[in-house]
Design a protein around this motif. Structure first.
Motif, PDB file in Angstrom:
ATOM      1  N   ASP A  68     -28.069 -63.573 -27.055  1.00  0.00           N
ATOM      2  CA  ASP A  68     -26.840 -62.977 -26.501  1.00  0.00           C
ATOM      3  C   ASP A  68     -26.971 -61.523 -26.027  1.00  0.00           C
ATOM      4  O   ASP A  68     -26.701 -61.225 -24.868  1.00  0.00           O
ATOM      5  CB  ASP A  68     -25.688 -63.110 -27.522  1.00  0.00           C
ATOM      6  N   VAL A  70     -28.431 -58.782 -24.450  1.00  0.00           N
ATOM      7  CA  VAL A  70     -29.499 -58.422 -23.529  1.00  0.00           C
ATOM      8  C   VAL A  70     -29.920 -56.968 -23.756  1.00  0.00           C
ATOM      9  O   VAL A  70     -31.102 -56.614 -23.674  1.00  0.00           O
ATOM     10  CB  VAL A  70     -29.034 -58.636 -22.073  1.00  0.00           C
ATOM     11  N   ASP A  71     -28.929 -56.119 -24.065  1.00  0.00           N
ATOM     12  CA  ASP A  71     -29.243 -54.702 -24.286  1.00  0.00           C
ATOM     13  C   ASP A  71     -30.164 -54.508 -25.485  1.00  0.00           C
ATOM     14  O   ASP A  71     -31.116 -53.718 -25.437  1.00  0.00           O
ATOM     15  CB  ASP A  71     -27.968 -53.854 -24.388  1.00  0.00           C
ATOM     16  N   ASP A  87     -22.227 -66.588 -23.206  1.00  0.00           N
ATOM     17  CA  ASP A  87     -22.894 -65.297 -23.026  1.00  0.00           C
ATOM     18  C   ASP A  87     -22.933 -64.932 -21.546  1.00  0.00           C
ATOM     19  O   ASP A  87     -22.358 -65.618 -20.707  1.00  0.00           O
ATOM     20  CB  ASP A  87     -24.306 -65.373 -23.629  1.00  0.00           C
ATOM     21  N   LEU A  88     -23.629 -63.867 -21.233  1.00  0.00           N
ATOM     22  CA  LEU A  88     -23.786 -63.485 -19.833  1.00  0.00           C
ATOM     23  C   LEU A  88     -24.491 -64.608 -19.065  1.00  0.00           C
ATOM     24  O   LEU A  88     -25.432 -65.215 -19.571  1.00  0.00           O
ATOM     25  CB  LEU A  88     -24.621 -62.207 -19.724  1.00  0.00           C
ATOM     26  N   PRO A  89     -24.084 -64.875 -17.818  1.00  0.00           N
ATOM     27  CA  PRO A  89     -24.744 -65.913 -17.019  1.00  0.00           C
ATOM     28  C   PRO A  89     -26.217 -65.547 -16.763  1.00  0.00           C
ATOM     29  O   PRO A  89     -26.533 -64.371 -16.580  1.00  0.00           O
ATOM     30  CB  PRO A  89     -23.959 -65.898 -15.700  1.00  0.00           C
ATOM     31  N   PRO A  90     -27.097 -66.557 -16.746  1.00  0.00           N
ATOM     32  CA  PRO A  90     -28.536 -66.294 -16.581  1.00  0.00           C
ATOM     33  C   PRO A  90     -28.888 -65.457 -15.355  1.00  0.00           C
ATOM     34  O   PRO A  90     -29.783 -64.617 -15.431  1.00  0.00           O
ATOM     35  CB  PRO A  90     -29.129 -67.704 -16.469  1.00  0.00           C
ATOM     36  N   VAL A  92     -27.158 -63.128 -13.958  1.00  0.00           N
ATOM     37  CA  VAL A  92     -26.796 -61.740 -14.262  1.00  0.00           C
ATOM     38  C   VAL A  92     -27.818 -61.133 -15.227  1.00  0.00           C
ATOM     39  O   VAL A  92     -28.249 -59.991 -15.065  1.00  0.00           O
ATOM     40  CB  VAL A  92     -25.366 -61.671 -14.848  1.00  0.00           C
ATOM     41  N   ILE A  96     -30.496 -57.839 -14.778  1.00  0.00           N
ATOM     42  CA  ILE A  96     -30.603 -56.717 -15.725  1.00  0.00           C
ATOM     43  C   ILE A  96     -32.032 -56.546 -16.229  1.00  0.00           C
ATOM     44  O   ILE A  96     -32.546 -55.435 -16.291  1.00  0.00           O
ATOM     45  CB  ILE A  96     -29.644 -56.925 -16.922  1.00  0.00           C
TER      46      ILE A  96
END
Ligand code: NI
Lengths: 213, 213
Positions: A68, A70-71, A87-90, A92, A96
């Motif tokens: 989840d 990414v940061d 979670d964030l879409p792949p 996106v 990043i």
């Protein structure tokens, strides 16, 4: 990316157990990757734990994947990040992280799988292959669903959900490139031994096909 | 970076209220920045809400700042990210975001402030200046603490905690570059009017010192 024996963590197995020493036991038993997945910790606590696990996994030549966040994955230089539909879409995530890490994505039905081949992901977590006690609401895809899934995508599939050492053979023969487990490792007091059982089961199937230490 | 009238969101004020239309009312009232801070939503939900708020804030010329989740801030191209002691450390955040956005950091005592001048942050959120009902456990720094803080750092300080329109004058005269509020805006049914009161109060103090529309 080495997800043969892929341990996914879960809050409920760490209530009375030290995180780092437990993970080290799994690594000693031969786990090839660790997915750090916790829901009830602050980012700072996760960051500090991940820094320790980053060193530990490197020492054992294992992958570290962050669920989840990414940061956090970027902050500690994880090998991969794992996301699902909540979670964030792949695409996106890919923007990043660039090429700095691989991306895993959870898929829970054969139907969904038809939509994911164009996504910028490196592996698919597919399940639940068997009934499981780890998640409360889950979709059962079955071993037959896994077999279909392997045919429908060119991306490597890691099977998840209720996999135990005596089910490993069936799962790998269905075409999974690895097994992801929670309770098959963390459900045992002797985490090292539980991991070894899975590694042994994988090894006996994979011996001719892959190098496994 | 325009944090004159800086609205920070909070779960408890959105139980029976639409997020986007509420934020738009605050923007219509003159809020110069929105900090998106929620604790009980999935990353996907936050991402989708933030995409809408990104467009909305742009339309009103206001800043969008994301609390804690650096990845979400990057995903939507936020103007800033705000972290505290329970989040990723500011130097780690800076490595992740580069120069793409500004970083805010929460400080809750004059003592801590002495440690933060070397951090790669662009503003300090300092408080609680007054008693507040928004947080359960908080440190009261008082207006005198705020005055000291302004002297101790070269970084701009945004005051937070219990600020209402009739306290704005005191807070700005103590040296704060902006006011961050939750209940002074969200605690009112007429969010636009509540925001206007704050903007008016700020304007009357700032008139000679800053341009405010
Ligand atoms: Ni009044």
């Amino acid at each position: 990316m080495n997800l043969f024996v892929y341990l996914v963590t879960d809050d409920k197995y760490f209530k009375d157990r030290d995180l780092v020493s437990t993970i080290e036991q799994a690594l000693q038993g031969g786990a090839t990757a660790i997915q750090y997945r916790f829901k009830n910790k602050s980012a700072r606590q996760m960051y500090e734990e991940l820094l320790v696990l980053r060193e530990l996994t490197k020492r054992y030549g294992a992958d570290l994947v962050v669920n989840d966040r990414v940061d956090l994955a970027m902050a500690v230089g994880a090998d991969g990040v794992h996301v699902g539909k909540q979670d964030l879409p792949p695409d996106v995530v890919r923007k990043i992280v660039g090429d700095s890490m691989y991306i895993g994505y959870s898929v829970n039905s054969v139907e969904e799988l038809k939509e994911v081949d164009h996504l910028p992901i490196d592996y698919i977590g597919f399940g639940s292959v068997y009934e499981t006690t780890t998640k409360e609401n889950y979709k059962l895809v079955g071993i037959e669903g896994l077999r279909q899934a392997v045919k429908l995508t060119s991306k490597p599939i890691v099977a998840i959900g209720g996999i135990t050492h005596y089910r490993v053979k069936k799962v790998l023969e269905a075409g999974a490139k690895g097994i992801a487990v929670v309770s098959a490792i963390l459900g045992f007091e002797d985490v090292k031994k539980a991991t070894q059982s899975l590694v042994e089961a994988c090894r006996s199937v994979h011996r001719e096909r892959f190098f496994m230490p």
